[in-house]
Design an enzyme around this catalytic site. Structure first.
Site, PDB file in Angstrom:
ATOM      1  N   ASP A 264       6.518   1.354   5.829  1.00  0.00           N
ATOM      2  CA  ASP A 264       5.399   0.284   6.012  1.00  0.00           C
ATOM      3  C   ASP A 264       4.163   1.808   4.720  1.00  0.00           C
ATOM      4  O   ASP A 264       4.191   2.558   5.537  1.00  0.00           O
ATOM      5  CB  ASP A 264       4.472   0.995   7.790  1.00  0.00           C
ATOM      6  CG  ASP A 264       3.207   0.600   7.493  1.00  0.00           C
ATOM      7  OD1 ASP A 264       2.859  -0.152   6.165  1.00  0.00           O
ATOM      8  OD2 ASP A 264       2.582   0.709   8.273  1.00  0.00           O
TER       9      ASP A 264
ATOM     10  N   HIS B 200       0.705  -1.212   0.510  1.00  0.00           N
ATOM     11  CA  HIS B 200      -0.608  -0.197  -0.283  1.00  0.00           C
ATOM     12  C   HIS B 200       0.993   1.166   0.121  1.00  0.00           C
ATOM     13  O   HIS B 200       1.915   0.881   0.347  1.00  0.00           O
ATOM     14  CB  HIS B 200      -0.994   0.100   1.333  1.00  0.00           C
ATOM     15  CG  HIS B 200      -0.382   0.317   2.868  1.00  0.00           C
ATOM     16  ND1 HIS B 200       0.369   1.165   3.366  1.00  0.00           N
ATOM     17  CD2 HIS B 200      -0.325  -0.807   3.760  1.00  0.00           C
ATOM     18  CE1 HIS B 200       0.349   1.047   4.472  1.00  0.00           C
ATOM     19  NE2 HIS B 200       0.196  -0.015   4.534  1.00  0.00           N
TER      20      HIS B 200
ATOM     21  N   HIS C 275       4.014   3.580  12.313  1.00  0.00           N
ATOM     22  CA  HIS C 275       3.063   4.395  13.052  1.00  0.00           C
ATOM     23  C   HIS C 275       3.703   4.987  13.960  1.00  0.00           C
ATOM     24  O   HIS C 275       2.714   6.719  14.445  1.00  0.00           O
ATOM     25  CB  HIS C 275       1.965   3.497  13.396  1.00  0.00           C
ATOM     26  CG  HIS C 275       1.223   2.340  12.799  1.00  0.00           C
ATOM     27  ND1 HIS C 275       0.332   2.211  13.194  1.00  0.00           N
ATOM     28  CD2 HIS C 275       1.440   2.383  11.159  1.00  0.00           C
ATOM     29  CE1 HIS C 275      -0.100   1.341  11.570  1.00  0.00           C
ATOM     30  NE2 HIS C 275       0.799   1.426  11.229  1.00  0.00           N
TER      31      HIS C 275
ATOM     32  N   ASP D 109      -0.459   4.950   0.800  1.00  0.00           N
ATOM     33  CA  ASP D 109      -1.186   5.669   1.821  1.00  0.00           C
ATOM     34  C   ASP D 109      -0.281   5.035   3.235  1.00  0.00           C
ATOM     35  O   ASP D 109       0.437   4.229   3.205  1.00  0.00           O
ATOM     36  CB  ASP D 109      -1.901   5.260   1.746  1.00  0.00           C
ATOM     37  CG  ASP D 109      -2.442   4.247   3.002  1.00  0.00           C
ATOM     38  OD1 ASP D 109      -2.364   2.840   2.161  1.00  0.00           O
ATOM     39  OD2 ASP D 109      -3.491   4.289   3.656  1.00  0.00           O
TER      40      ASP D 109
ATOM     41  N   GLU E 261      -4.897   1.561   3.248  1.00  0.00           N
ATOM     42  CA  GLU E 261      -5.100   0.697   3.614  1.00  0.00           C
ATOM     43  C   GLU E 261      -5.013   1.414   5.751  1.00  0.00           C
ATOM     44  O   GLU E 261      -5.343   0.721   6.945  1.00  0.00           O
ATOM     45  CB  GLU E 261      -3.701  -0.735   3.732  1.00  0.00           C
ATOM     46  CG  GLU E 261      -3.802  -1.488   4.739  1.00  0.00           C
ATOM     47  CD  GLU E 261      -2.962  -1.359   6.045  1.00  0.00           C
ATOM     48  OE1 GLU E 261      -3.203  -2.440   6.627  1.00  0.00           O
ATOM     49  OE2 GLU E 261      -2.275  -0.276   5.945  1.00  0.00           O
ATOM     50  N   GLU E 262      -4.795   2.042   5.086  1.00  0.00           N
ATOM     51  CA  GLU E 262      -4.383   2.481   6.945  1.00  0.00           C
ATOM     52  C   GLU E 262      -5.350   3.488   7.785  1.00  0.00           C
ATOM     53  O   GLU E 262      -5.662   3.759   9.007  1.00  0.00           O
ATOM     54  CB  GLU E 262      -2.982   3.604   6.753  1.00  0.00           C
ATOM     55  CG  GLU E 262      -1.027   3.180   6.422  1.00  0.00           C
ATOM     56  CD  GLU E 262      -0.643   2.145   7.392  1.00  0.00           C
ATOM     57  OE1 GLU E 262      -1.184   1.661   8.865  1.00  0.00           O
ATOM     58  OE2 GLU E 262      -0.134   2.082   7.742  1.00  0.00           O
TER      59      GLU E 262
END
Length: 451
Positions: A123, A90, A423, A92, A156-157
């Site tokens: 990520d 992903h 994150h 995003d 996705e996030e």
């Protein structure tokens, strides 16, 4: 890494990989368009689409998914009669949080102490680059022996399920013999790991109301029911004294029988402050991968600065509940909502709604694809056997794909090892891991084609 042509090609491509990741990280592609311009996500999507076209992919398309974002799709034709492999990542990313807390700007890829820092570096923009590296290495060494589909998700996030709904509406699009999800990570740097389970998740927003409006705490406090106080009582009911999750009707006693997580190492990885204890019971692996875990993600209430002496009339919170394989996320949502209602004090009015979620996932590790990956990782990581670990996070798409294509094998690998701090502020990727995993993926595709 032992010398072989694929590994040598990937090593030679690493400067290009860094340059491309620098370009991709520069897009502020957070799929929350109230905070970040949609044009940033569109720019990242077009970057991925252009990269696929440059590699000879056909049918490259920007898919408008029902949540208002775009996923990038491409198809690369392999030899006649070959198997089909779907590669997922992903583009995003999570918001950068407090940009001032970053040592270097979050959207500028920066090398420091042998790692590359930037939001999405691990990520999962690094996952996009990993797939490109693997395919380029195969093209330079005899060709790609399978049909390849690539899907790069754009939300996705956010957990809004756009790609899941699109896949359900177009079930033929992502059909494959094997799916490689490039959104997981090694247990630690240098230890090749396939994630075999994922916890499911539900997001629930709860609101408590007690008064028609705020009241002066001197005139009415002591008798007037405080909505914020009621909410605090409710949230406290979700944990036992040791911090274990206690949702009425939800078991907290299952155990993990695979790779174990040393408690001291976990404290280091999680950066737990000295003297602060871990929460829950059982092994660390039990708590992370085999048991439910509740987290209060946010509370709507007056900030300390500017607060007035008032009894609050209403208060809200956003609650995340992670659930292990074997627990139905929909049923867990009902139990959580029933718990919130049952533990709301003073007859206060309570309303809850689910705002996101996804089912847990467990892979079939006995499949041929897993043997092909184990053999590939043994070459990419000499002297290390592939390990199986769980992941506390959720990738709802896994269950969607498993339901749509029950005969497909699904493997989860990626760059999000503990040092990556995904994150969080100062997210980073290990270029050595990017190199090794790209080699492993390339060799996996070759092994799998012959299995």
């Amino acid at each position: 890494m032992s010398s072989n042509p694929v590994a040598e090609t990937v090593a030679a491509l690493m400067p290009r990989a860094r340059a491309e990741l620098t370009e991709l990280v520069a897009f502020k592609s957070v799929a929350d368009f109230d905070q970040f311009p949609k044009s940033e996500s569109e720019g990242a999507a077009n970057w991925v689409a252009d990269a696929l076209r440059a590699e000879g992919f056909q049918d490259v398309a920007l898919l408008d998914t029902p949540d208002g974002t775009q996923s990038v799709y491409g198809y690369l034709l392999g030899p006649e009669g070959a198997k089909t492999v779907l590669l997922y990542a992903h583009y995003d990313v999570q918001p950068p949080l407090d940009e001032a807390a970053w040592t270097t700007p979050p959207f500028e890829l920066t090398e420091r102490d042998g790692r590359w820092y930037g939001r999405g570096a691990a990520d999962c923009k690094g996952g996009v680059i990993m797939h490109l590296l693997a395919l380029r290495a195969l093209k330079a060494n005899g060709g790609i022996p399978v049909h390849v589909k690539v899907i790069a998700e754009g939300s996705e996030e956010m957990g809004t399920g756009g790609l899941e709904r699109y896949a359900e509406e177009h079930p033929e699009l992502l059909e494959a013999d094997t799916v490689v999800i490039g959104d997981a990570g090694n247990f630690r740097v240098g230890l090749p790991t396939v994630t075999s389970t994922l916890r499911g998740m539900t997001l629930v927003r709860v609101r408590i109301d007690t008064l028609e409006g705020n009241l002066h705490s001197g005139q009415f406090g002591g008798a007037a029911p405080d909505a914020l106080g009621a909410l605090i009582r409710v949230l406290d009911s979700l944990r036992a004294e040791d911090g274990s999750t206690t949702v009425d009707g939800l078991t907290d006693e299952t155990s993990w029988d695979g790779l174990q997580y040393d408690e001291g190492q976990f404290r280091t990885d999680a950066k737990v402050l000295d003297g602060v204890g871990l929460i829950g019971s059982g092994t660390v692996a039990d708590r992370l991968w085999a048991r439910p875990a509740v987290t209060v993600l946010g509370i709507d209430c007056p900030p300390v600065v500017g607060a007035t002496p008032s009894v609050q009339a209403s208060a809200r919170a956003l609650i995340s509940l992670r659930v292990p394989p074997g627990v139905d996320a929909a049923e867990a949502t009902k139990l959580l909502q029933a718990h919130l209602e049952a533990h709301t004090p003073w007859g206060a009015r309570v309303h809850s709604e689910q705002v996101g979620g996804g089912q847990a996932f467990r892979a079939d590790t006995s499949s041929p694809a897993y043997q092909a990956m184990a053999d590939a990782m043994a070459v990419a990581y000499p002297g290390q056997d592939m390990q199986y670990a769980g992941q506390g996070g959720s990738i709802p798409l896994c269950n969607t794909l498993a339901a749509l294509y029950p005969n497909a094998e699904i493997l989860l690998i990626g760059l999000s090892e503990p040092e990556a701090q995904i994150h969080a502020v100062n997210e980073s990727v290990s270029p050595q891991e990017l190199e090794r995993l790209s080699v492993a993926e390339a060799l996996f595709l070759r092994n799998y084609a012959g299995s």
